[in-house]
Design a protein around this motif. Structure first.
Motif, mmCIF file in Angstrom:
data_model
loop_
_atom_site.group_PDB
_atom_site.id
_atom_site.type_symbol
_atom_site.label_atom_id
_atom_site.label_comp_id
_atom_site.label_asym_id
_atom_site.label_seq_id
_atom_site.Cartn_x
_atom_site.Cartn_y
_atom_site.Cartn_z
ATOM 1 N N GLU A 98 11.545 -19.459 -129.533
ATOM 2 C CA GLU A 98 10.320 -20.127 -129.972
ATOM 3 C C GLU A 98 9.886 -19.618 -131.343
ATOM 4 O OE1 GLU A 98 8.300 -21.090 -125.601
ATOM 5 O OE2 GLU A 98 7.935 -19.178 -126.601
ATOM 6 N N ASN A 99 10.045 -18.323 -131.612
ATOM 7 C CA ASN A 99 9.731 -17.785 -132.940
ATOM 8 C C ASN A 99 10.612 -18.427 -133.998
ATOM 9 O OD1 ASN A 99 7.867 -15.211 -133.544
ATOM 10 N ND2 ASN A 99 8.460 -15.172 -131.387
ATOM 11 N N LEU A 100 11.889 -18.608 -133.699
ATOM 12 C CA LEU A 100 12.801 -19.241 -134.655
ATOM 13 C C LEU A 100 12.456 -20.708 -134.854
ATOM 14 C CD1 LEU A 100 16.194 -17.643 -133.514
ATOM 15 C CD2 LEU A 100 14.842 -17.048 -135.530
ATOM 16 N N ARG A 101 12.103 -21.378 -133.769
ATOM 17 C CA ARG A 101 11.742 -22.798 -133.868
ATOM 18 C C ARG A 101 10.467 -22.965 -134.688
ATOM 19 N NH1 ARG A 101 10.993 -24.076 -128.598
ATOM 20 N NH2 ARG A 101 13.235 -24.159 -128.312
ATOM 21 N N PHE A 102 9.509 -22.075 -134.466
ATOM 22 C CA PHE A 102 8.242 -22.161 -135.187
ATOM 23 C C PHE A 102 8.458 -21.917 -136.684
ATOM 24 C CE2 PHE A 102 4.030 -20.715 -136.569
ATOM 25 C CZ PHE A 102 3.228 -21.702 -136.017
ATOM 26 N N ALA A 103 9.433 -21.078 -137.036
ATOM 27 C CA ALA A 103 9.709 -20.778 -138.443
ATOM 28 C C ALA A 103 10.162 -22.010 -139.206
ATOM 29 C CB ALA A 103 10.766 -19.679 -138.552
ATOM 30 N N ALA A 104 10.696 -22.988 -138.490
ATOM 31 C CA ALA A 104 11.221 -24.196 -139.131
ATOM 32 C C ALA A 104 10.227 -25.351 -139.090
ATOM 33 C CB ALA A 104 12.519 -24.601 -138.449
ATOM 34 N N PHE A 105 8.932 -25.016 -138.938
ATOM 35 C CA PHE A 105 7.932 -26.078 -138.740
ATOM 36 C C PHE A 105 7.905 -27.090 -139.885
ATOM 37 C CE2 PHE A 105 5.685 -23.261 -141.543
ATOM 38 C CZ PHE A 105 4.800 -24.052 -142.243
ATOM 39 N N ALA A 106 8.223 -26.654 -141.119
ATOM 40 C CA ALA A 106 8.133 -27.562 -142.273
ATOM 41 C C ALA A 106 9.424 -28.346 -142.508
ATOM 42 C CB ALA A 106 7.775 -26.770 -143.519
ATOM 43 N N ARG A 107 10.454 -28.052 -141.743
ATOM 44 C CA ARG A 107 11.739 -28.721 -141.936
ATOM 45 C C ARG A 107 11.817 -29.997 -141.100
ATOM 46 N NH1 ARG A 107 16.517 -24.303 -141.596
ATOM 47 N NH2 ARG A 107 17.695 -26.262 -141.774
ATOM 48 N N LYS A 108 12.546 -30.984 -141.613
ATOM 49 C CA LYS A 108 12.698 -32.264 -140.921
ATOM 50 C C LYS A 108 14.136 -32.492 -140.457
ATOM 51 C CE LYS A 108 8.434 -33.029 -142.129
ATOM 52 N NZ LYS A 108 7.362 -32.784 -141.146
ATOM 53 N N ASP A 109 15.038 -31.582 -140.824
ATOM 54 C CA ASP A 109 16.460 -31.762 -140.513
ATOM 55 C C ASP A 109 16.813 -31.057 -139.203
ATOM 56 O OD1 ASP A 109 15.885 -29.322 -141.856
ATOM 57 O OD2 ASP A 109 17.997 -29.059 -142.364
ATOM 58 N N GLY A 110 16.665 -31.775 -138.095
ATOM 59 C CA GLY A 110 16.894 -31.170 -136.790
ATOM 60 C C GLY A 110 18.274 -30.565 -136.643
ATOM 61 N N GLY A 111 19.288 -31.262 -137.161
ATOM 62 C CA GLY A 111 20.647 -30.741 -137.081
ATOM 63 C C GLY A 111 20.808 -29.450 -137.859
ATOM 64 N N GLY A 112 20.196 -29.403 -139.041
ATOM 65 C CA GLY A 112 20.264 -28.194 -139.858
ATOM 66 C C GLY A 112 19.552 -27.022 -139.203
ATOM 67 N N ILE A 113 18.423 -27.294 -138.572
ATOM 68 C CA ILE A 113 17.678 -26.240 -137.873
ATOM 69 C C ILE A 113 18.533 -25.667 -136.744
ATOM 70 C CG2 ILE A 113 15.672 -25.760 -136.424
ATOM 71 C CD1 ILE A 113 14.202 -27.972 -138.039
ATOM 72 N N ALA A 114 19.173 -26.554 -135.983
ATOM 73 C CA ALA A 114 20.025 -26.097 -134.878
ATOM 74 C C ALA A 114 21.179 -25.250 -135.399
ATOM 75 C CB ALA A 114 20.548 -27.296 -134.100
ATOM 76 N N ARG A 115 21.795 -25.679 -136.497
ATOM 77 C CA ARG A 115 22.906 -24.911 -137.070
ATOM 78 C C ARG A 115 22.425 -23.546 -137.545
ATOM 79 N NH1 ARG A 115 24.239 -30.015 -139.072
ATOM 80 N NH2 ARG A 115 23.217 -29.578 -141.060
ATOM 81 N N ASP A 116 21.263 -23.514 -138.202
ATOM 82 C CA ASP A 116 20.760 -22.242 -138.709
ATOM 83 C C ASP A 116 20.362 -21.301 -137.576
ATOM 84 O OD1 ASP A 116 21.211 -23.018 -141.277
ATOM 85 O OD2 ASP A 116 19.121 -23.463 -141.768
ATOM 86 N N THR A 117 19.822 -21.864 -136.495
ATOM 87 C CA THR A 117 19.482 -21.035 -135.344
ATOM 88 C C THR A 117 20.741 -20.412 -134.745
ATOM 89 O OG1 THR A 117 17.546 -22.395 -134.856
ATOM 90 C CG2 THR A 117 18.383 -21.008 -133.071
ATOM 91 N N GLU A 118 21.799 -21.218 -134.625
ATOM 92 C CA GLU A 118 23.065 -20.683 -134.108
ATOM 93 C C GLU A 118 23.649 -19.649 -135.059
ATOM 94 O OE1 GLU A 118 24.465 -21.056 -131.101
ATOM 95 O OE2 GLU A 118 22.532 -22.036 -130.719
ATOM 96 N N ARG A 119 23.452 -19.869 -136.351
ATOM 97 C CA ARG A 119 23.940 -18.889 -137.335
ATOM 98 C C ARG A 119 23.208 -17.558 -137.166
ATOM 99 N NH1 ARG A 119 27.456 -16.252 -139.888
ATOM 100 N NH2 ARG A 119 27.281 -16.000 -142.131
ATOM 101 N N VAL A 120 21.895 -17.605 -136.913
ATOM 102 C CA VAL A 120 21.139 -16.378 -136.665
ATOM 103 C C VAL A 120 21.704 -15.655 -135.453
ATOM 104 C CG1 VAL A 120 18.890 -15.474 -135.924
ATOM 105 C CG2 VAL A 120 19.015 -17.164 -137.760
ATOM 106 N N PHE A 121 22.026 -16.404 -134.416
ATOM 107 C CA PHE A 121 22.569 -15.782 -133.205
ATOM 108 C C PHE A 121 23.966 -15.214 -133.439
ATOM 109 C CE2 PHE A 121 19.731 -18.683 -130.438
ATOM 110 C CZ PHE A 121 18.715 -17.724 -130.470
ATOM 111 N N THR A 122 24.700 -15.805 -134.392
ATOM 112 C CA THR A 122 26.012 -15.255 -134.748
ATOM 113 C C THR A 122 25.852 -13.941 -135.507
ATOM 114 O OG1 THR A 122 26.991 -17.469 -134.870
ATOM 115 C CG2 THR A 122 28.162 -15.706 -136.010
#
Length: 238
Positions: A98-122
């Protein structure tokens, strides 16, 4: 040049914290700022993030744009500058994800957000293991990882880091800095680091500035600063 600051002055209640500070950061560069408590290091980062007002006469430009014309939220969403403050300031009652999702509040690119979240987990596998855990229950090192991950998801042309080693055990500290190097190397993210552990900072960064009482008193390559007698005496234990 990515970030160029000239003659930056900041005051609090009539007391000047920065006296005409000037510095620069090139794209993809890692730069550190050293100094004692009260030298103006955190104020420098807060000024770049537009969290404190600056006095007239100074300039701050980011990739050719006048940084002084942007509000704090637009510094993140439009310019791509993220800030990891001292103390992390996570939403302790929200989970890691939820903290990671909230950080992307201003972004509109759902696919990019998902990729970046997975990158953080990597980059930080421990965060993936704790994705459903509330941030307030994480260890200090895990919270620092999450703070960096949150900055990565929100914006990452330039990452401002305020005392990332504070309170961390040595092994966790080295893990965090290794992850930052990976973000810099793989993503091209420039990093401006404020750090009291001068030896660690100078081994991590390519260049550095030494700040004393709101003034830049030394600057140069990390190797030059590591061998400077003034730096060794004041910050490296002789």
């Amino acid at each position: 040049m990515m970030l160029e600051i000239d003659n930056l002055r900041v005051s609090y209640g009539g007391i000047r914290a920065l006296h005409g500070l000037s510095l620069r950061i090139d794209a993809g560069e890692i730069v550190c700022v050293l100094g004692a408590n009260g030298a103006g290091k955190s104020t420098t980062l807060r000024a770049i993030s537009r969290l404190v007002p600056v006095e007239k006469g100074g300039t701050m430009r980011f990739v050719g744009r006048d940084l002084l014309g942007y509000s704090p939220d637009k510094v993140v969403s439009q310019l791509g500058i993220s800030h990891v403050p001292e103390g992390r300031r996570l939403f302790g009652n929200l989970t890691v994800k939820e903290n990671l999702r909230f950080a992307a509040f201003a972004r509109k690119d759902g696919g990019g957000i998902a990729r970046d979240t997975e990158r953080v987990f990597t980059i930080f596998p421990r965060l993936q293991e704790r994705a459903g855990q509330k941030a307030g229950t994480l260890s200090g090192g895990e919270q620092q990882m999450l703070a960096i991950g949150r900055a990565f998801v929100s914006a990452r042309k330039l990452m401002l880091l305020d005392e990332p080693s504070m309170g961390l055990a040595p092994l966790l500290m080295m893990s965090v800095f290794a992850a930052l190097q990976e973000i810099n190397r793989a993503e091209g993210t420039a990093i401006l680091l404020v750090e009291q552990n001068a030896r660690l900072a100078l081994h991590f960064a390519a260049r550095g500035y030494v700040l004393e009482n709101g003034h830049i008193v030394l600057e140069g390559s990390s190797q030059a600063l590591l061998h400077d007698e003034r730096v060794k005496k004041a910050y490296l234990g002789g």
